[in-house]
Motif scaffolding. Structure first.
Motif, PDB file in Angstrom:
ATOM      1  N   LEU A   1      -4.238  -0.178   9.491  1.00 22.30           N
ATOM      2  CA  LEU A   1      -3.120  -0.878   8.857  1.00 22.30           C
ATOM      3  C   LEU A   1      -3.373  -2.382   8.953  1.00 22.30           C
ATOM      4  O   LEU A   1      -3.565  -2.924  10.043  1.00 22.30           O
ATOM      5  N   ILE A   2      -3.388  -3.025   7.803  1.00 22.39           N
ATOM      6  CA  ILE A   2      -3.794  -4.430   7.759  1.00 22.39           C
ATOM      7  C   ILE A   2      -2.693  -5.365   8.252  1.00 22.39           C
ATOM      8  O   ILE A   2      -1.503  -5.083   8.088  1.00 22.39           O
ATOM      9  N   PRO A   7       3.036  -8.813   8.795  1.00 24.25           N
ATOM     10  CA  PRO A   7       2.895  -7.415   8.377  1.00 24.25           C
ATOM     11  C   PRO A   7       2.575  -7.297   6.876  1.00 24.25           C
ATOM     12  O   PRO A   7       2.904  -8.205   6.110  1.00 24.25           O
ATOM     13  N   PRO A   8       1.948  -6.180   6.472  1.00 24.13           N
ATOM     14  CA  PRO A   8       1.457  -6.035   5.092  1.00 24.13           C
ATOM     15  C   PRO A   8       2.540  -6.109   4.019  1.00 24.13           C
ATOM     16  O   PRO A   8       2.266  -6.566   2.911  1.00 24.13           O
ATOM     17  N   ILE A  40      -6.341  -8.296  -4.097  1.00 26.94           N
ATOM     18  CA  ILE A  40      -6.497  -7.037  -3.365  1.00 26.94           C
ATOM     19  C   ILE A  40      -7.857  -6.393  -3.656  1.00 26.94           C
ATOM     20  O   ILE A  40      -8.377  -5.625  -2.850  1.00 26.94           O
ATOM     21  N   VAL A  90      -5.216   2.622   0.152  1.00 24.05           N
ATOM     22  CA  VAL A  90      -5.775   2.088  -1.084  1.00 24.05           C
ATOM     23  C   VAL A  90      -4.631   1.686  -2.012  1.00 24.05           C
ATOM     24  O   VAL A  90      -3.660   2.415  -2.174  1.00 24.05           O
ATOM     25  N   SER A  91      -4.753   0.511  -2.605  1.00 23.90           N
ATOM     26  CA  SER A  91      -3.724   0.029  -3.513  1.00 23.90           C
ATOM     27  C   SER A  91      -3.914   0.612  -4.917  1.00 23.90           C
ATOM     28  O   SER A  91      -5.034   0.842  -5.362  1.00 23.90           O
ATOM     29  N   GLU A 130      -6.434  -1.027  -7.063  1.00 18.91           N
ATOM     30  CA  GLU A 130      -7.839  -0.681  -6.831  1.00 18.91           C
ATOM     31  C   GLU A 130      -8.223   0.573  -7.586  1.00 18.91           C
ATOM     32  O   GLU A 130      -9.265   0.628  -8.240  1.00 18.91           O
ATOM     33  N   GLU A 182      -5.837   6.871   1.817  1.00 18.35           N
ATOM     34  CA  GLU A 182      -4.427   7.215   1.583  1.00 18.35           C
ATOM     35  C   GLU A 182      -3.959   6.494   0.330  1.00 18.35           C
ATOM     36  O   GLU A 182      -4.086   5.276   0.218  1.00 18.35           O
ATOM     37  N   ASP A 221       3.228   8.741   1.576  1.00 21.37           N
ATOM     38  CA  ASP A 221       4.654   8.636   1.253  1.00 21.37           C
ATOM     39  C   ASP A 221       5.109   9.780   0.354  1.00 21.37           C
ATOM     40  O   ASP A 221       5.924   9.593  -0.556  1.00 21.37           O
ATOM     41  N   ARG A 224       8.131   8.895   5.769  1.00 12.73           N
ATOM     42  CA  ARG A 224       8.884   8.615   6.992  1.00 12.73           C
ATOM     43  C   ARG A 224      10.394   8.804   6.831  1.00 12.73           C
ATOM     44  O   ARG A 224      11.094   9.186   7.763  1.00 12.73           O
ATOM     45  N   VAL A 281       6.917   9.697  13.210  1.00 15.40           N
ATOM     46  CA  VAL A 281       7.503  10.561  14.245  1.00 15.40           C
ATOM     47  C   VAL A 281       7.857   9.684  15.445  1.00 15.40           C
ATOM     48  O   VAL A 281       6.989   9.043  16.023  1.00 15.40           O
ATOM     49  N   GLU A 282       9.142   9.637  15.752  1.00 14.62           N
ATOM     50  CA  GLU A 282       9.586   8.716  16.809  1.00 14.62           C
ATOM     51  C   GLU A 282      10.107   9.414  18.052  1.00 14.62           C
ATOM     52  O   GLU A 282      10.205   8.807  19.115  1.00 14.62           O
ATOM     53  N   PRO A 313       0.704   0.997  15.965  1.00 14.65           N
ATOM     54  CA  PRO A 313      -0.632   0.540  15.587  1.00 14.65           C
ATOM     55  C   PRO A 313      -1.123  -0.491  16.614  1.00 14.65           C
ATOM     56  O   PRO A 313      -0.335  -1.301  17.100  1.00 14.65           O
TER      57      PRO A 313
HETATM   58  P1  C2E Z   1       1.985   3.371   5.115  1.00 16.65           P
HETATM   59  O1  C2E Z   1       0.559   3.597   4.765  1.00 16.65           O
HETATM   60  O2  C2E Z   1       2.955   4.420   4.702  1.00 16.65           O
HETATM   61  O3  C2E Z   1       1.986   3.120   6.688  1.00 16.65           O
HETATM   62  C1  C2E Z   1       3.019   3.515   7.546  1.00 16.65           C
HETATM   63  C2  C2E Z   1       3.845   2.339   8.027  1.00 16.65           C
HETATM   64  O4  C2E Z   1       4.824   2.819   8.962  1.00 16.65           O
HETATM   65  C3  C2E Z   1       3.069   1.259   8.781  1.00 16.65           C
HETATM   66  O5  C2E Z   1       3.710   0.010   8.521  1.00 16.65           O
HETATM   67  C4  C2E Z   1       3.287   1.667  10.246  1.00 16.65           C
HETATM   68  O6  C2E Z   1       3.125   0.590  11.147  1.00 16.65           O
HETATM   69  C5  C2E Z   1       4.702   2.149  10.201  1.00 16.65           C
HETATM   70  N1  C2E Z   1       5.006   3.132  11.249  1.00 16.65           N
HETATM   71  C6  C2E Z   1       4.149   3.955  11.892  1.00 16.65           C
HETATM   72  N2  C2E Z   1       4.798   4.765  12.780  1.00 16.65           N
HETATM   73  C7  C2E Z   1       6.099   4.449  12.681  1.00 16.65           C
HETATM   74  C8  C2E Z   1       7.288   4.955  13.332  1.00 16.65           C
HETATM   75  O7  C2E Z   1       7.265   5.849  14.174  1.00 16.65           O
HETATM   76  N3  C2E Z   1       8.478   4.393  12.943  1.00 16.65           N
HETATM   77  C9  C2E Z   1       8.543   3.394  12.012  1.00 16.65           C
HETATM   78  N4  C2E Z   1       9.742   2.897  11.711  1.00 16.65           N
HETATM   79  N5  C2E Z   1       7.440   2.905  11.380  1.00 16.65           N
HETATM   80  C10 C2E Z   1       6.244   3.427  11.693  1.00 16.65           C
HETATM   81  P2  C2E Z   1       2.884  -1.286   8.193  1.00 16.65           P
HETATM   82  O8  C2E Z   1       1.698  -1.386   9.090  1.00 16.65           O
HETATM   83  O9  C2E Z   1       3.837  -2.431   8.135  1.00 16.65           O
HETATM   84  O10 C2E Z   1       2.333  -0.971   6.739  1.00 16.65           O
HETATM   85  C11 C2E Z   1       3.201  -0.880   5.628  1.00 16.65           C
HETATM   86  C12 C2E Z   1       2.486  -0.441   4.379  1.00 16.65           C
HETATM   87  O11 C2E Z   1       1.532  -1.426   3.958  1.00 16.65           O
HETATM   88  C13 C2E Z   1       1.666   0.826   4.555  1.00 16.65           C
HETATM   89  O12 C2E Z   1       2.501   1.965   4.487  1.00 16.65           O
HETATM   90  C14 C2E Z   1       0.708   0.724   3.388  1.00 16.65           C
HETATM   91  O13 C2E Z   1       1.299   1.202   2.217  1.00 16.65           O
HETATM   92  C15 C2E Z   1       0.499  -0.775   3.270  1.00 16.65           C
HETATM   93  N6  C2E Z   1      -0.816  -1.123   3.866  1.00 16.65           N
HETATM   94  C16 C2E Z   1      -1.155  -1.277   5.162  1.00 16.65           C
HETATM   95  N7  C2E Z   1      -2.463  -1.595   5.299  1.00 16.65           N
HETATM   96  C17 C2E Z   1      -2.973  -1.626   4.040  1.00 16.65           C
HETATM   97  C18 C2E Z   1      -4.289  -1.886   3.500  1.00 16.65           C
HETATM   98  O14 C2E Z   1      -5.288  -2.128   4.213  1.00 16.65           O
HETATM   99  N8  C2E Z   1      -4.408  -1.845   2.129  1.00 16.65           N
HETATM  100  C19 C2E Z   1      -3.347  -1.558   1.318  1.00 16.65           C
HETATM  101  N9  C2E Z   1      -3.560  -1.536  -0.018  1.00 16.65           N
HETATM  102  N10 C2E Z   1      -2.129  -1.299   1.784  1.00 16.65           N
HETATM  103  C20 C2E Z   1      -1.927  -1.334   3.130  1.00 16.65           C
END
Ligand code: C2E
Ligand code: MG
Ligand code: MG
Ligand code: MG
Length: 292
Positions: free
Chosen positions: A61-62, A73-74, A87, A119-120, A123, A150, A181, A204, A239-240, A264
């Motif tokens: 997660l970036i 955050p992303p 991107i 992946v966006s 892309e 993903e 998602d 989620r 999963v919390e 993360p």
């Molecule tokens: P995603 O791929 O659906 O990632 C899950 C998000 O939920 C992540 O947020 C993660 O930190 C968060 N999360 C994980 N476990 C829990 C939990 O138990 N409870 C809650 N409330 N949240 C949890 P994050 O890191 O802020 O990323 C948000 C979104 O940004 C990601 O959703 C993904 O769509 C995008 N993203 C992240 N890294 C990249 C990347 O390298 N490239 C692209 N294109 N998108 C990215």
């Protein structure tokens, strides 16, 4: 491929530059700099085998390490990277970086963790997407690194025929694809069975409410049955708590991911996390509960 800058697009229909536009432009410049100065980092969140316990892999997660405001955050910068097509530089970087970070990671049983990269849509839409992934993987494949991608649901269902071909070609390279998602988009059930993907990640929002809302529980249970019926594995994201984990195991969900197991973490923390001698209460719990 040439993208219009945010300035060009906004000035076209909005002659007066208001505060919001100025802010967007500022952020766009900062992100350009962030790419040039390598200010992005990947954090990693483990995925757990629901049944037998133990780690199956990690999702990358970036985050943006902004010198002024710290770790961003992303959600705050991915949309702008997409709008400006920056991107297309960051995406391939993330694949390379994840495989590099994970180069020496080893699970307690000696196998390699799978590494998932998001992946966006932008892309996937590129004509050269398959080639880009292949290049980004470089010679990592030869070293036995296992890559997952993903991709969110709606995007795949747009331009479905073209995307099926691309996903199949990527699958040929040994890359596994998960629909991220899942449940929030508009998948056609007809296509879902034909898609060359390997896994569904339940959104989620359903996991969050499954133990308090019977409709959510039904949706989660239905997604798991549907996925298994068409030969896909299922991952629950977000999963919390133990109660969610317990229900997900009873419903035969394959993998669990969320704060219950770990937030993360930066790559150096993953190395500590993977030490065989480390046995946290939670992982132990996951392993014992699987005998239910
Ligand atoms: P995603 O791929 O659906 O990632 C899950 C998000 O939920 C992540 O947020 C993660 O930190 C968060 N999360 C994980 N476990 C829990 C939990 O138990 N409870 C809650 N409330 N949240 C949890 P994050 O890191 O802020 O990323 C948000 C979104 O940004 C990601 O959703 C993904 O769509 C995008 N993203 C992240 N890294 C990249 C990347 O390298 N490239 C692209 N294109 N998108 C990215
Ligand atoms: Mg994801
Ligand atoms: Mg997700
Ligand atoms: Mg999500």
């Amino acid at each position: 491929k040439k993208a219009k800058s945010t300035a060009e697009r906004l000035l076209f229909y909005r002659p007066e530059i208001n505060a919001q536009v100025a802010e967007t432009l500022l952020l766009e410049n900062k992100l350009r700099k962030a790419i040039d100065q390598d200010q992005f980092v990947l954090h990693y969140q483990p995925k757990i085998h629901a049944g037998k316990g133990g780690i199956s892999g990690f999702e990358a997660l970036i985050r943006w390490q902004d010198p002024e405001s710290g770790l961003v955050p992303p959600g705050r910068f991915i949309p702008l990277l997409e709008n400006t097509h920056m991107i297309l530089e960051v995406g391939p970087w993330a694949i390379r970086k994840a495989l590099t970070d994970a180069q020496n990671w080893c699970l307690p049983d000696g196998t390699r963790p799978r590494i998932a990269v998001n992946v966006s849509p932008i892309e996937l839409q590129q004509r050269d997407f398959v080639k880009d992934v292949e290049h980004a993987m470089g010679d990592f494949a030869a070293r036995g690194c296992e890559l997952d991608l993903e991709i969110t649901e709606n995007l795949i269902m747009n331009d479905i025929d073209e995307n099926m071909k691309k996903l199949a070609a990527i699958g040929e390279m040994g890359v596994k694809i998960a629909i991220d998602d899942f449940g929030t988009g508009y998948s056609s059930l007809e296509y879902l069975a034909k898609l060359p993907v390997h896994a569904l990640k339940i959104d989620r929002s359903f996991i969050d409410t499954m133990t308090t809302n019977s409709h959510s529980m039904t949706i989660v249970s239905t997604i798991i049955s549907l996925a298994h019926a068409i030969g896909l594995t299922v991952i629950a994201e977000g999963v919390e708590d133990e109660e969610q984990a317990r229900f997900l195991r009873l419903l035969r969900c394959d993998e669990l991911q969320g704060y219950l197991y770990s937030s993360p973490m930066p790559p150096n923390a993953v190395e500590t996390f993977l030490r065989p001698e480390r046995k946290t209460k939670r992982m132990h719990h996951a392993a014992t509960a699987s005998r239910i």
